[in-house]
Scaffold this motif. Structure first.
Motif, short mmCIF file in Angstrom:
data_model
loop_
_atom_site.label_atom_id
_atom_site.label_comp_id
_atom_site.label_asym_id
_atom_site.label_seq_id
_atom_site.Cartn_x
_atom_site.Cartn_y
_atom_site.Cartn_z
N ASN A 231 -9.62 6.79 -2.38
CA ASN A 231 -10.20 6.64 -1.05
C ASN A 231 -10.89 7.93 -0.56
O ASN A 231 -10.72 8.99 -1.15
CB ASN A 231 -9.11 6.20 -0.08
N THR B 192 -12.93 3.98 -3.11
CA THR B 192 -12.99 3.14 -1.91
C THR B 192 -13.46 3.92 -0.69
O THR B 192 -13.37 5.15 -0.64
CB THR B 192 -11.62 2.50 -1.59
N ASP C 221 -6.25 10.29 -1.69
CA ASP C 221 -7.39 10.97 -1.07
C ASP C 221 -8.14 11.69 -2.18
O ASP C 221 -7.79 12.79 -2.59
CB ASP C 221 -6.88 11.98 -0.01
N PHE D 71 -7.04 1.38 5.41
CA PHE D 71 -7.22 0.32 4.40
C PHE D 71 -6.55 -0.96 4.88
O PHE D 71 -7.11 -2.05 4.81
CB PHE D 71 -6.61 0.79 3.07
N LEU E 115 0.86 -1.19 0.00
CA LEU E 115 0.00 0.00 0.00
C LEU E 115 0.89 1.22 0.00
O LEU E 115 1.69 1.41 0.92
CB LEU E 115 -0.86 0.03 1.26
N LYS F 228 -4.06 4.85 4.12
CA LYS F 228 -3.36 3.57 3.92
C LYS F 228 -3.52 2.66 5.13
O LYS F 228 -3.84 1.48 4.98
CB LYS F 228 -1.86 3.82 3.66
N ALA G 225 -6.61 3.16 -5.42
CA ALA G 225 -7.78 3.17 -4.55
C ALA G 225 -8.12 4.65 -4.30
O ALA G 225 -7.38 5.34 -3.61
CB ALA G 225 -7.47 2.46 -3.23
N VAL H 92 -2.99 4.41 -2.69
CA VAL H 92 -4.15 5.00 -2.02
C VAL H 92 -4.08 6.51 -2.18
O VAL H 92 -3.07 7.14 -1.87
CB VAL H 92 -4.19 4.61 -0.52
N VAL I 105 -13.03 -2.13 -0.77
CA VAL I 105 -11.69 -2.49 -0.27
C VAL I 105 -11.32 -3.89 -0.78
O VAL I 105 -10.25 -4.11 -1.33
CB VAL I 105 -11.65 -2.42 1.28
N ALA J 203 -12.52 3.14 2.85
CA ALA J 203 -11.75 2.34 3.79
C ALA J 203 -12.26 2.50 5.22
O ALA J 203 -12.30 1.54 5.99
CB ALA J 203 -10.27 2.70 3.71
#
Ligand SMILES: Nc1nc2c(ncn2[C@@H]2O[C@H](COP(=O)(O)OP(=O)(O)O)[C@@H](O)[C@H]2O)c(=O)[nH]1
Ligand SMILES: [Mg+2]
Length: 399
Positions: free
Chosen positions: A226, A251, A111, A17, A6, A14, A224, A109, A308, A253
């Motif tokens: 997230n 995602t 944001d 997740f 990750l 991270k 991802a 990952v 996830v 998470a």
């Protein structure tokens, strides 16, 4: 075992997740560099267990089975946050990058709500463009590869040239441990049109292109996106499926972690990856808990799942093109020598042969391979027969 790393800048989720996937104790906090040491944990991906088709009750050893779904462990690595300049040591970056040597694939990952700046500090939602993070991270990893390749390059290229050696062989020794084999290096050199006989003539840019090409082969990546819960549904739906050929999956998470914890505490029934959960005793929940679970339910209803699990499985099946096969010793009972039914699930690259599977089970089994049997059909298959997802295989060897 397969290993996924990750990666991403600090504060994107991270560790959330990671913990949601492993329920290990990675620290979760709202400031950069919470995770100083690389953190390894066991996550899992799902596969269809052959027990249903074969009408047997399995007794798995290296995995588990839940109602016909095989849960197969993979290793997950929570790498501390990488910031721009990481490859040159910024924010302990090169130490963190070195944790990725063994990784087969990376989950970047991001944001996606744009509420963290490039160093990972909290900022107003939407004030940072997450697309920039996608570029910077790839570049950092390219630079890291480039640093490793370029170290003592003059010496390696000169020696190889004067000895009429193969540059891909020298390079593969130099970068052993990065998960790249000599064929991948050879292919990359050809793809870039570099002169294999004259490595001393390769420019710095050539080396960087080589690093970048090798990085893409050795560390394929999925994004991802997230904190998607902080975006409007319309904006989530507008996310591109791919950027620069890298798949993007929104995602949630934090929602996944909340569900896992509630499940762990016995509050509800929830299977990772599913689009629903069942509260065991609604009257026992506090108002805040009910409200929180309502929010999560709305996410599941809108998006189908927290995604996830989808990211982990997409990395395994789509990105790395792995399939799951089940070697057994008794082709009729599907057992190992201890009588366990469908004991082991093995992840192997699509296109693997029966003989390659034999080698994966045991070197001896590969060395003394005679033939294999597809236990579902009772057909004999040769050493070069390509395995399919879900195959149950008996390997015959000379002893
Ligand atoms: N809204 C929202 N916040 C999240 C999500 N995932 C993580 N966070 C929050 O983001 C912050 C940083 O998370 P963390 O996992 O420590 O990030 P890391 O530095 O990348 O490991 C924490 O406050 C998390 O609760 C998510 O899916 N949605
Ligand atoms: Mg962290």
């Amino acid at each position: 075992m397969m290993e996924i790393g990750l990666v991403g800048k600090p504060n994107v989720g991270k560790s959330t997740f990671f913990e949601a996937s492993t329920l290990a104790g990675a620290e979760i906090a709202n400031y950069p560099f919470t995770t100083i040491k690389a953190n390894m944990g066991m996550a899992a991906i799902r596969g269809r267990c052959p027990c249903t088709d074969l009408d047997v009750i399995c007794s798995p050893k290296n995995s588990t089975c839940r109602g016909g779904t095989r849960i197969i462990p993979i290793e997950l690595l929570d790498v501390a946050g990488l910031v721009p300049g990481a490859h040159s040591g910024k924010g302990l970056g090169n130490q963190f990058l070195d944790d990725l040597r063994q990784a087969n694939a990376l989950i970047h990952v991001v944001d996606i709500s744009g509420s963290t700046d490039e160093e990972g500090n909290p900022v107003d939602r939407g004030s940072h463009d997450p697309m920039g993070d996608m570029e910077f991270l790839e570049r950092e990893i390219d630079f890291w590869f480039d640093n490793i390749i370029s170290r003592d390059w003059t010496k390696l290229s000169r020696t190889t040239e004067s000895m009429h050696g193969k540059i891909e062989v020298g390079l593969s020794e130099k970068i052993s441990g990065l998960g790249i084999n000599v064929h991948q290096i050879f292919d990359s050199i050809i793809e870039l049109g570099l002169d294999r006989d004259k490595p001393t003539k390769w420019s710095e840019e050539d080396l960087f292109s080589l690093a970048s090409t090798l990085r893409k082969r050795a560390k394929p990546m999925i994004i991802a996106a997230n904190k998607a819960d902080r975006l409007d549904e319309n904006d989530v739906k507008k996310l591109p499926e791919k950027v620069n050929n890298i798949s993007i999956i929104p995602t949630f998470a934090e929602a996944e972690l909340a569900l896992k914890r509630a499940e762990h505490a016995g509050m509800l029934d929830y299977l990772p990856g599913e689009g629903e959960f069942k509260i065991k005793d609604p009257s026992s929940l506090s108002q805040a808990q009910t409200k929180g679970l309502d929010r999560i339910e709305a996410i599941l209803n809108t998006y189908g799942s927290t995604n996830v699990q989808k990211v982990l499985e997409s990395a395994t099946y789509d990105l790395l093109n792995l399939i799951v096969v089940y070697p057994v010793e008794d082709e009729h009972k599907y057992t190992d020598h201890d009588g366990r039914i469908l004991p082991d699930a093995h992840l192997v690259p699509q296109g693997s042969s029966a003989k390659e599977l034999a080698y994966k089970v045991h070197t001896d089994l590969g060395d003394h391979f005679i033939k294999a049997v597809d236990c579902r059909t009772d057909m004999t298959i040769g050493h070069d027969h390509q395995l399919k997802n879900g195959d149950v295989i008996k390997i015959h060897a000379n002893r």
